[in-house]
Write a protein that holds these residues in place. Structure first.
Motif, PDB file in Angstrom:
ATOM      1  N   SER A 132       0.866  -1.179   0.000  1.00 52.06           N
ATOM      2  CA  SER A 132       0.000   0.000   0.000  1.00 52.06           C
ATOM      3  C   SER A 132       0.900   1.224   0.000  1.00 52.06           C
ATOM      4  O   SER A 132       1.901   1.262   0.714  1.00 52.06           O
ATOM      5  N   TYR A 133       0.536   2.196  -0.817  1.00 52.81           N
ATOM      6  CA  TYR A 133       1.309   3.427  -0.951  1.00 52.81           C
ATOM      7  C   TYR A 133       0.402   4.605  -0.602  1.00 52.81           C
ATOM      8  O   TYR A 133      -0.746   4.638  -1.023  1.00 52.81           O
ATOM      9  N   MET A 134       0.928   5.555   0.164  1.00 56.64           N
ATOM     10  CA  MET A 134       0.157   6.757   0.467  1.00 56.64           C
ATOM     11  C   MET A 134       1.100   7.900   0.814  1.00 56.64           C
ATOM     12  O   MET A 134       2.259   7.668   1.140  1.00 56.64           O
ATOM     13  N   LYS A 135       0.593   9.104   0.710  1.00 58.25           N
ATOM     14  CA  LYS A 135       1.391  10.263   1.083  1.00 58.25           C
ATOM     15  C   LYS A 135       1.725  10.182   2.571  1.00 58.25           C
ATOM     16  O   LYS A 135       0.911   9.746   3.385  1.00 58.25           O
ATOM     17  N   GLN A 136       2.898  10.607   2.934  1.00 59.06           N
ATOM     18  CA  GLN A 136       3.392  10.489   4.299  1.00 59.06           C
ATOM     19  C   GLN A 136       2.446  11.150   5.303  1.00 59.06           C
ATOM     20  O   GLN A 136       2.249  10.645   6.398  1.00 59.06           O
ATOM     21  N   GLY A 137       1.835  12.240   4.937  1.00 59.39           N
ATOM     22  CA  GLY A 137       0.950  12.962   5.849  1.00 59.39           C
ATOM     23  C   GLY A 137      -0.468  12.430   5.915  1.00 59.39           C
ATOM     24  O   GLY A 137      -1.277  12.930   6.704  1.00 59.39           O
ATOM     25  N   ASN A 138      -0.785  11.402   5.142  1.00 60.18           N
ATOM     26  CA  ASN A 138      -2.133  10.843   5.128  1.00 60.18           C
ATOM     27  C   ASN A 138      -2.269   9.818   6.265  1.00 60.18           C
ATOM     28  O   ASN A 138      -2.241   8.609   6.056  1.00 60.18           O
ATOM     29  N   LEU A 139      -2.416  10.325   7.479  1.00 61.81           N
ATOM     30  CA  LEU A 139      -2.442   9.456   8.653  1.00 61.81           C
ATOM     31  C   LEU A 139      -3.609   8.474   8.662  1.00 61.81           C
ATOM     32  O   LEU A 139      -3.414   7.317   9.051  1.00 61.81           O
ATOM     33  N   PRO A 140      -4.828   8.845   8.228  1.00 59.23           N
ATOM     34  CA  PRO A 140      -5.902   7.853   8.193  1.00 59.23           C
ATOM     35  C   PRO A 140      -5.573   6.662   7.281  1.00 59.23           C
ATOM     36  O   PRO A 140      -5.818   5.513   7.652  1.00 59.23           O
ATOM     37  N   SER A 141      -4.989   6.893   6.128  1.00 56.17           N
ATOM     38  CA  SER A 141      -4.618   5.792   5.234  1.00 56.17           C
ATOM     39  C   SER A 141      -3.486   4.964   5.824  1.00 56.17           C
ATOM     40  O   SER A 141      -3.454   3.738   5.663  1.00 56.17           O
ATOM     41  N   ARG A 142      -2.590   5.603   6.520  1.00 52.46           N
ATOM     42  CA  ARG A 142      -1.506   4.863   7.170  1.00 52.46           C
ATOM     43  C   ARG A 142      -2.062   3.963   8.271  1.00 52.46           C
ATOM     44  O   ARG A 142      -1.631   2.819   8.438  1.00 52.46           O
ATOM     45  N   ARG A 143      -3.078   4.451   9.013  1.00 49.73           N
ATOM     46  CA  ARG A 143      -3.711   3.620  10.046  1.00 49.73           C
ATOM     47  C   ARG A 143      -4.418   2.423   9.425  1.00 49.73           C
ATOM     48  O   ARG A 143      -4.390   1.324   9.975  1.00 49.73           O
ATOM     49  N   VAL A 144      -5.047   2.621   8.266  1.00 48.40           N
ATOM     50  CA  VAL A 144      -5.706   1.500   7.577  1.00 48.40           C
ATOM     51  C   VAL A 144      -4.668   0.442   7.220  1.00 48.40           C
ATOM     52  O   VAL A 144      -4.898  -0.756   7.409  1.00 48.40           O
ATOM     53  N   MET A 189       7.625  -0.010   5.244  1.00 49.60           N
ATOM     54  CA  MET A 189       8.814  -0.560   4.605  1.00 49.60           C
ATOM     55  C   MET A 189       9.786   0.532   4.169  1.00 49.60           C
ATOM     56  O   MET A 189      10.992   0.346   4.218  1.00 49.60           O
ATOM     57  N   ASP A 190       9.228   1.660   3.698  1.00 49.41           N
ATOM     58  CA  ASP A 190      10.100   2.676   3.115  1.00 49.41           C
ATOM     59  C   ASP A 190       9.341   3.994   3.010  1.00 49.41           C
ATOM     60  O   ASP A 190       8.108   4.020   3.044  1.00 49.41           O
ATOM     61  N   THR A 191      10.078   5.061   2.870  1.00 48.23           N
ATOM     62  CA  THR A 191       9.533   6.367   2.530  1.00 48.23           C
ATOM     63  C   THR A 191      10.299   6.837   1.307  1.00 48.23           C
ATOM     64  O   THR A 191      11.534   6.825   1.298  1.00 48.23           O
ATOM     65  N   VAL A 192       9.564   7.207   0.263  1.00 44.70           N
ATOM     66  CA  VAL A 192      10.172   7.537  -1.022  1.00 44.70           C
ATOM     67  C   VAL A 192       9.844   8.986  -1.380  1.00 44.70           C
ATOM     68  O   VAL A 192       8.688   9.405  -1.303  1.00 44.70           O
ATOM     69  N   GLN A 193      10.849   9.729  -1.772  1.00 46.46           N
ATOM     70  CA  GLN A 193      10.659  11.099  -2.223  1.00 46.46           C
ATOM     71  C   GLN A 193      10.644  11.101  -3.743  1.00 46.46           C
ATOM     72  O   GLN A 193      11.646  10.770  -4.367  1.00 46.46           O
ATOM     73  N   GLU A 194       9.518  11.442  -4.326  1.00 46.96           N
ATOM     74  CA  GLU A 194       9.397  11.517  -5.784  1.00 46.96           C
ATOM     75  C   GLU A 194       9.187  12.970  -6.167  1.00 46.96           C
ATOM     76  O   GLU A 194       8.129  13.536  -5.911  1.00 46.96           O
ATOM     77  N   GLY A 195      10.187  13.582  -6.751  1.00 45.45           N
ATOM     78  CA  GLY A 195      10.083  14.986  -7.127  1.00 45.45           C
ATOM     79  C   GLY A 195      10.102  15.879  -5.900  1.00 45.45           C
ATOM     80  O   GLY A 195      10.726  15.568  -4.893  1.00 45.45           O
ATOM     81  N   GLN A 196       9.363  16.992  -5.992  1.00 42.68           N
ATOM     82  CA  GLN A 196       9.370  17.961  -4.899  1.00 42.68           C
ATOM     83  C   GLN A 196       8.126  17.869  -4.035  1.00 42.68           C
ATOM     84  O   GLN A 196       7.963  18.638  -3.108  1.00 42.68           O
ATOM     85  N   GLY A 197       7.225  16.937  -4.306  1.00 45.28           N
ATOM     86  CA  GLY A 197       6.009  16.793  -3.521  1.00 45.28           C
ATOM     87  C   GLY A 197       6.244  16.106  -2.198  1.00 45.28           C
ATOM     88  O   GLY A 197       7.371  15.831  -1.789  1.00 45.28           O
ATOM     89  N   GLU A 198       5.137  15.818  -1.532  1.00 46.95           N
ATOM     90  CA  GLU A 198       5.196  15.140  -0.239  1.00 46.95           C
ATOM     91  C   GLU A 198       5.713  13.713  -0.417  1.00 46.95           C
ATOM     92  O   GLU A 198       5.343  13.030  -1.363  1.00 46.95           O
ATOM     93  N   PRO A 199       6.557  13.237   0.480  1.00 44.62           N
ATOM     94  CA  PRO A 199       7.066  11.864   0.378  1.00 44.62           C
ATOM     95  C   PRO A 199       5.932  10.837   0.429  1.00 44.62           C
ATOM     96  O   PRO A 199       4.892  11.075   1.027  1.00 44.62           O
ATOM     97  N   THR A 200       6.170   9.702  -0.197  1.00 47.32           N
ATOM     98  CA  THR A 200       5.224   8.588  -0.211  1.00 47.32           C
ATOM     99  C   THR A 200       5.731   7.515   0.735  1.00 47.32           C
ATOM    100  O   THR A 200       6.908   7.168   0.710  1.00 47.32           O
ATOM    101  N   THR A 201       4.837   7.003   1.571  1.00 52.66           N
ATOM    102  CA  THR A 201       5.199   5.894   2.449  1.00 52.66           C
ATOM    103  C   THR A 201       4.771   4.587   1.794  1.00 52.66           C
ATOM    104  O   THR A 201       3.752   4.524   1.109  1.00 52.66           O
ATOM    105  N   VAL A 202       5.574   3.564   1.989  1.00 50.32           N
ATOM    106  CA  VAL A 202       5.323   2.248   1.411  1.00 50.32           C
ATOM    107  C   VAL A 202       5.125   1.259   2.559  1.00 50.32           C
ATOM    108  O   VAL A 202       6.006   1.097   3.400  1.00 50.32           O
ATOM    109  N   TYR A 203       3.957   0.637   2.593  1.00 47.30           N
ATOM    110  CA  TYR A 203       3.640  -0.401   3.570  1.00 47.30           C
ATOM    111  C   TYR A 203       3.534  -1.726   2.841  1.00 47.30           C
ATOM    112  O   TYR A 203       3.200  -1.764   1.653  1.00 47.30           O
ATOM    113  N   ALA A 204       3.796  -2.836   3.538  1.00 47.96           N
ATOM    114  CA  ALA A 204       3.715  -4.151   2.913  1.00 47.96           C
ATOM    115  C   ALA A 204       3.360  -5.209   3.945  1.00 47.96           C
ATOM    116  O   ALA A 204       3.579  -5.037   5.144  1.00 47.96           O
TER     117      ALA A 204
END
Length: 135
Positions: A41-53, A62-77
């Protein structure tokens, strides 16, 4: 392309457990029906409700990925082995295993299945079938 569990729930239905229940149904389908080895599951780092899901779905960060200049994406697995532990012994056993490995995680709270969930779960299952056909 990695098999992904994603959830987009209309704002009117937020906070009612629909995303969690749909994600859990998709997780079971991905492992039990499709035989996948890992789900993400991938979501923006600041999207706490999706991270709780994701956490309630037995996933770990698993990881936090910075793509471009936007908000980092968190990777769950969640792996097939983690899913088997979760299914056989529950979230507490999975949490204990992660803590021993240095991965802390919060325990989930159960929620009820209702009509909006069925639509979300159906969309997720369709997406997982499409991913499986590409693998």
């Amino acid at each position: 392309m990695q098999p992904e569990i994603g959830y987009h729930i209309h704002r009117a239905h937020w906070g009612q457990g629909y995303a969690t229940e749909a994600a859990q149904a998709c997780r079971a389908y991905g492992f039990d029906a499709l035989g996948l080895d890992v789900l993400y599951s991938y979501m923006k780092q600041g999207n706490l409700p999706s991270r709780r899901v994701a956490v309630k779905n037995g996933m770990r960060l698993m990881d936090t990925v910075q793509e471009g200049q936007g908000e980092p994406t968190t990777v769950y697995a969640i792996t097939r082995a983690e899913y088997a532990l979760l299914a056989g012994q529950g979230m507490q056993a999975l949490t204990t295993a992660w803590q021993k490995a240095g991965q802390g995680i919060a325990s989930p709270a159960p929620s009820a299945i209702q009509e909006p969930l069925q639509c979300a779960a159906a969309a997720c299952l369709i997406a997982l079938r499409a991913v499986r056909s590409l693998c």
